[in-house]
Design an enzyme around this catalytic site. Structure first.
Site, mmCIF file in Angstrom:
data_model
loop_
_atom_site.group_PDB
_atom_site.id
_atom_site.type_symbol
_atom_site.label_atom_id
_atom_site.label_comp_id
_atom_site.label_asym_id
_atom_site.label_seq_id
_atom_site.Cartn_x
_atom_site.Cartn_y
_atom_site.Cartn_z
ATOM 1 N N GLU A 35 0.846 -1.204 0.000
ATOM 2 C CA GLU A 35 0.000 0.000 0.000
ATOM 3 C C GLU A 35 0.879 1.251 0.000
ATOM 4 O OE1 GLU A 35 -2.747 -0.089 3.209
ATOM 5 O OE2 GLU A 35 -3.986 -1.691 2.326
ATOM 6 N N GLN A 93 -5.654 0.735 -25.187
ATOM 7 C CA GLN A 93 -6.983 0.145 -25.003
ATOM 8 C C GLN A 93 -8.031 1.255 -25.088
ATOM 9 O OE1 GLN A 93 -7.299 -2.717 -21.771
ATOM 10 N NE2 GLN A 93 -5.084 -3.022 -21.758
ATOM 11 N N ASP A 166 2.677 0.979 -40.206
ATOM 12 C CA ASP A 166 1.397 0.321 -40.458
ATOM 13 C C ASP A 166 0.367 1.377 -40.818
ATOM 14 O OD1 ASP A 166 0.452 1.507 -38.029
ATOM 15 O OD2 ASP A 166 1.134 -0.235 -36.896
ATOM 16 N N LYS A 189 0.825 -4.084 -43.171
ATOM 17 C CA LYS A 189 0.990 -5.278 -42.350
ATOM 18 C C LYS A 189 -0.301 -5.561 -41.602
ATOM 19 C CE LYS A 189 1.384 -3.261 -38.053
ATOM 20 N NZ LYS A 189 0.873 -3.652 -36.736
#
Length: 316
Positions: A35, A93, A166, A189
């Site tokens: 912690e 993400q 890419d 790719k």
């Protein structure tokens, strides 16, 4: 007032030195059960607080430490709190590719907001739409001027072409092409959908034979993409290959892959510290601290962050 997490205090100290201020004194402790405890050693009431934290591995520990620092500042009545995250965590993400997946970049924005952050400052987000995940202001800086100035000075006069590794980096490569006034090529790719961090290079679109090829990306993680792209360029007759990226994550096999690939040079910034033990002799790391210092100063003075890039930005 400037505050630094423990993930990369050297960068925060460099920013403070350029601004001619001191980092705020604080007490940061990790207890035996992992912690984290934070206490600031002087009053922060009414201050304009900038919490600087890079997010190298272990990423989650650095995130939690920064969140706790923001919470402590909010509870101590800081007037405005700006999270300075040079390499925004979980930025890859940013959308759902498949069902039952998270959008973790949005979660990060929500966590910073819930902790009490009024503003976020980051360098070269992996996806521009992350700016919309945070309901407050987000200052999206770019390391392109820092990197491009170096490349332009060192490789001036060579027959160069900027190459996107890419399809997802074409917009970035286009910005480099405009900045350096050189032509653009693209590596086509495709990712292997069944294996993480695996890519398959197919073909090169554009004229690269006999030229100095400048591969550009926002980050180098396991280095699979950029090394396979470099090999494809060499197979298509490139005279030499240079790589330029803002964030040197350099996970897992990155060192081995970069050293095994015949790059002329790999140019990165110091948004992240190089991992301990990583040794890539052909890598040059440029300082992003002047850009952060100027951006923080503009925010503090209620000036224009966009004006930093009108003259090439980052050259303070």
């Amino acid at each position: 007032m400037l505050f630094s997490g423990r993930a990369y205090p050297e960068l925060a100290r460099r920013v403070a030195d350029l601004m001619e201020v001191e980092l705020a004194p604080q007490r940061l402790i990790t207890y035996a059960n992992s912690e984290i405890y934070v206490r600031f050693n002087e009053s922060v009431r009414g201050c304009d607080a900038f919490v600087i934290q890079s997010h190298p591995a272990p990423v989650n520990e650095a995130i939690m430490e920064q969140l706790i620092m923001v919470d402590a500042l909010r509870r101590a009545s800081a007037r405005r709190i700006t999270v300075v995250a040079p390499c925004f965590p979980y930025a890859r993400q940013d959308k759902k590719h498949l069902g039952r997946e998270p959008i973790s970049a949005r979660l990060m924005a929500d966590l910073f907001s819930a902790a009490g952050a009024d503003r976020i400052m980051a360098v070269d987000l992996h996806a521009a739409q992350i700016q919309g995940f945070f309901n407050g202001p987000l200052d999206h800086l770019t390391g392109l001027p820092v990197l491009a100035d170096y490349v332009e000075k060192k490789y001036s006069g060579q027959d160069m072409v900027v190459v996107s590794p890419d399809a997802g980096r074409v917009r970035l490569a286009d910005q480099w092409s405009d900045r350096l006034h050189i032509p653009l090529a693209i590596i086509h790719k495709r990712h292997d959908p069944t294996t993480a961090n695996e890519v398959k290079v197919h073909e090169v679109v554009g004229e690269v034979a006999g030229r100095t090829c400048l591969l550009v990306d926002d980050m180098i993680d396991t280095a699979g993409t950029i090394c396979q792209a470099a090999q494809a360029l060499i197979e298509h007759g490139a005279a030499k290959v240079i790589a330029a990226a803002t964030h040197p994550i350099l996970s897992g096999p990155a060192q081995e892959r970069l050293n095994a690939t015949p790059f002329e040079e790999i140019v990165v910034t110091n948004t992240l510290p190089l991992a301990e033990g990583v040794d890539v002799p052909r890598m040059t790391q440029l300082s992003i601290a002047p850009l952060l210092a100027r951006a923080i100063t503009e925010v503090f003075r209620d000036g224009s962050v966009a004006s930093l890039f009108a003259d090439g930005g980052g050259n303070a």
